[in-house]
Design a protein around this motif. Structure first.
Motif, PDB file in Angstrom:
ATOM      1  N   THR A  43       0.849  -1.185   0.000  1.00 36.44           N
ATOM      2  CA  THR A  43       0.000   0.000   0.000  1.00 36.44           C
ATOM      3  C   THR A  43       0.887   1.239   0.000  1.00 36.44           C
ATOM      4  N   GLN A  44       0.344   2.374  -0.342  1.00 34.64           N
ATOM      5  CA  GLN A  44       1.143   3.600  -0.409  1.00 34.64           C
ATOM      6  C   GLN A  44       1.263   4.231   0.970  1.00 34.64           C
ATOM      7  N   LEU A  45       2.506   4.432   1.409  1.00 37.07           N
ATOM      8  CA  LEU A  45       2.763   5.116   2.675  1.00 37.07           C
ATOM      9  C   LEU A  45       2.702   6.613   2.434  1.00 37.07           C
ATOM     10  N   LEU A  46       1.831   7.290   3.158  1.00 37.31           N
ATOM     11  CA  LEU A  46       1.702   8.740   3.033  1.00 37.31           C
ATOM     12  C   LEU A  46       2.649   9.457   3.988  1.00 37.31           C
ATOM     13  N   ARG A  47       2.724   8.944   5.216  1.00 32.03           N
ATOM     14  CA  ARG A  47       3.613   9.503   6.226  1.00 32.03           C
ATOM     15  C   ARG A  47       3.696   8.540   7.408  1.00 32.03           C
ATOM     16  N   MET A  48       4.663   8.776   8.268  1.00 33.92           N
ATOM     17  CA  MET A  48       4.824   7.983   9.479  1.00 33.92           C
ATOM     18  C   MET A  48       4.925   8.939  10.662  1.00 33.92           C
ATOM     19  N   THR A  49       4.270   8.589  11.749  1.00 31.16           N
ATOM     20  CA  THR A  49       4.377   9.364  12.977  1.00 31.16           C
ATOM     21  C   THR A  49       5.140   8.527  13.998  1.00 31.16           C
ATOM     22  N   LEU A  50       6.207   9.111  14.559  1.00 34.83           N
ATOM     23  CA  LEU A  50       6.995   8.435  15.583  1.00 34.83           C
ATOM     24  C   LEU A  50       6.793   9.137  16.913  1.00 34.83           C
ATOM     25  N   GLU A  51       6.440   8.353  17.910  1.00 36.60           N
ATOM     26  CA  GLU A  51       6.282   8.874  19.256  1.00 36.60           C
ATOM     27  C   GLU A  51       7.312   8.224  20.164  1.00 36.60           C
ATOM     28  N   HIS A  52       7.615   8.881  21.256  1.00 36.24           N
ATOM     29  CA  HIS A  52       8.553   8.340  22.235  1.00 36.24           C
ATOM     30  C   HIS A  52       8.178   8.837  23.619  1.00 36.24           C
ATOM     31  N   TYR A  53       8.823   8.274  24.616  1.00 33.88           N
ATOM     32  CA  TYR A  53       8.623   8.672  25.995  1.00 33.88           C
ATOM     33  C   TYR A  53       9.857   9.465  26.406  1.00 33.88           C
ATOM     34  N   PRO A  54       9.784  10.816  26.416  1.00 32.72           N
ATOM     35  CA  PRO A  54      10.967  11.636  26.722  1.00 32.72           C
ATOM     36  C   PRO A  54      11.613  11.231  28.052  1.00 32.72           C
ATOM     37  N   GLY A  55      12.907  11.228  28.052  1.00 34.42           N
ATOM     38  CA  GLY A  55      13.667  10.825  29.236  1.00 34.42           C
ATOM     39  C   GLY A  55      13.935   9.331  29.230  1.00 34.42           C
ATOM     40  N   MET A  56      12.885   8.542  29.158  1.00 31.75           N
ATOM     41  CA  MET A  56      13.038   7.087  29.126  1.00 31.75           C
ATOM     42  C   MET A  56      13.706   6.657  27.820  1.00 31.75           C
ATOM     43  N   THR A  57      13.348   7.272  26.724  1.00 33.53           N
ATOM     44  CA  THR A  57      13.926   6.918  25.428  1.00 33.53           C
ATOM     45  C   THR A  57      15.415   7.221  25.395  1.00 33.53           C
ATOM     46  N   GLU A  58      15.786   8.416  25.817  1.00 27.96           N
ATOM     47  CA  GLU A  58      17.197   8.782  25.833  1.00 27.96           C
ATOM     48  C   GLU A  58      18.003   7.849  26.741  1.00 27.96           C
ATOM     49  N   GLN A  59      17.438   7.498  27.893  1.00 33.97           N
ATOM     50  CA  GLN A  59      18.130   6.594  28.802  1.00 33.97           C
ATOM     51  C   GLN A  59      18.323   5.216  28.166  1.00 33.97           C
ATOM     52  N   ALA A  60      17.341   4.736  27.439  1.00 34.15           N
ATOM     53  CA  ALA A  60      17.466   3.447  26.752  1.00 34.15           C
ATOM     54  C   ALA A  60      18.570   3.503  25.704  1.00 34.15           C
ATOM     55  N   LEU A  61      18.662   4.609  24.979  1.00 34.52           N
ATOM     56  CA  LEU A  61      19.706   4.757  23.961  1.00 34.52           C
ATOM     57  C   LEU A  61      21.092   4.834  24.608  1.00 34.52           C
ATOM     58  N   ILE A  62      21.190   5.514  25.741  1.00 34.29           N
ATOM     59  CA  ILE A  62      22.460   5.570  26.472  1.00 34.29           C
ATOM     60  C   ILE A  62      22.876   4.170  26.907  1.00 34.29           C
ATOM     61  N   GLN A  63      21.943   3.387  27.400  1.00 29.31           N
ATOM     62  CA  GLN A  63      22.246   2.016  27.836  1.00 29.31           C
ATOM     63  C   GLN A  63      22.720   1.156  26.673  1.00 29.31           C
ATOM     64  N   ILE A  64      22.082   1.284  25.525  1.00 30.05           N
ATOM     65  CA  ILE A  64      22.479   0.514  24.343  1.00 30.05           C
ATOM     66  C   ILE A  64      23.886   0.902  23.909  1.00 30.05           C
ATOM     67  N   ALA A  65      24.155   2.196  23.823  1.00 31.11           N
ATOM     68  CA  ALA A  65      25.487   2.673  23.403  1.00 31.11           C
ATOM     69  C   ALA A  65      26.558   2.280  24.417  1.00 31.11           C
ATOM     70  N   THR A  66      26.236   2.352  25.696  1.00 30.30           N
ATOM     71  CA  THR A  66      27.191   1.973  26.746  1.00 30.30           C
ATOM     72  C   THR A  66      27.521   0.496  26.665  1.00 30.30           C
ATOM     73  N   GLU A  67      26.520  -0.328  26.419  1.00 32.25           N
ATOM     74  CA  GLU A  67      26.785  -1.766  26.278  1.00 32.25           C
ATOM     75  C   GLU A  67      27.676  -2.045  25.068  1.00 32.25           C
ATOM     76  N   ALA A  68      27.454  -1.320  23.980  1.00 34.34           N
ATOM     77  CA  ALA A  68      28.322  -1.478  22.798  1.00 34.34           C
ATOM     78  C   ALA A  68      29.756  -1.102  23.156  1.00 34.34           C
ATOM     79  N   GLN A  69      29.936  -0.024  23.907  1.00 32.86           N
ATOM     80  CA  GLN A  69      31.281   0.399  24.305  1.00 32.86           C
ATOM     81  C   GLN A  69      31.935  -0.611  25.246  1.00 32.86           C
ATOM     82  N   GLN A  70      31.138  -1.347  26.001  1.00 37.08           N
ATOM     83  CA  GLN A  70      31.687  -2.374  26.886  1.00 37.08           C
ATOM     84  C   GLN A  70      32.091  -3.630  26.115  1.00 37.08           C
ATOM     85  N   ARG A  71      31.426  -3.904  25.006  1.00 40.67           N
ATOM     86  CA  ARG A  71      31.725  -5.104  24.205  1.00 40.67           C
ATOM     87  C   ARG A  71      32.908  -4.896  23.256  1.00 40.67           C
ATOM     88  N   TRP A  72      33.051  -3.674  22.727  1.00 41.78           N
ATOM     89  CA  TRP A  72      34.096  -3.381  21.759  1.00 41.78           C
ATOM     90  C   TRP A  72      34.862  -2.139  22.194  1.00 41.78           C
TER      91      TRP A  72
END
Length: 149
Positions: A43-72
């Motif tokens: 089907t034709q995509l007209l647009r996408m709306t992305l929502e997030h939970y401010p504060g919680m989202t940034e913390q999740a991204l920090i955790q992901i990046a920190t784990e990557a830095q711990q592995r490599w």
């Protein structure tokens, strides 16, 4: 080791983000990924709306990046994720990794994207020519995550 995490509505410049990563001391490799809002096949995509939970989202991204830095052994890790209304072919996410060696950079960037797709609290609503709906998690994303566990 530096983390640059941004959740924002405005677009980003891949070239500018690359240059910031390239300035990393003792950097032998810069690996980047830029994800785009992709067209749907059925089907034709007209647009996408992305929502997030401010504060919680940034913390999740920090955790992901920190784990990557711990592995490599990594220098700077940059994650930029857009929210709001996006059109087909617009940039949605940027992941950039500076590392001493390419293998660590490639692995870390892939790890970050796999974890981001599964663990970061973003909600996507697709507005199509056939109506609108919230995007469900994909089995393929869960399978990709399992290889890191």
């Amino acid at each position: 080791m530096t983390l640059r995490i941004q959740v924002q509505q405005q677009d980003f410049s891949v070239a500018s983000e690359y240059e910031l990563l390239r300035q990393e001391a003792r950097c032998g490799a810069v690996v980047t990924f830029s994800g785009l809002v992709r067209e749907l096949t059925e089907t034709q995509l007209l647009r996408m709306t992305l929502e997030h939970y401010p504060g919680m989202t940034e913390q999740a991204l920090i955790q992901i990046a920190t784990e990557a830095q711990q592995r490599w052994q990594l220098g700077t890790v940059t994650i930029i994720h857009r929210v709001g209304t996006l059109l087909p072919n617009e940039q949605i996410v940027f992941v950039g990794v500076a590392s001493a060696h390419r293998a660590a950079g490639f692995a870390a960037a892939e790890f970050i994207m796999d974890y981001l797709k599964n663990r970061a609290p973003f909600w996507k609503k697709e507005h199509t020519s056939n109506g609108e709906y919230w995007v469900a998690a994909k089995v393929s994303d869960h399978v990709a995550l399992q290889r890191w566990e």
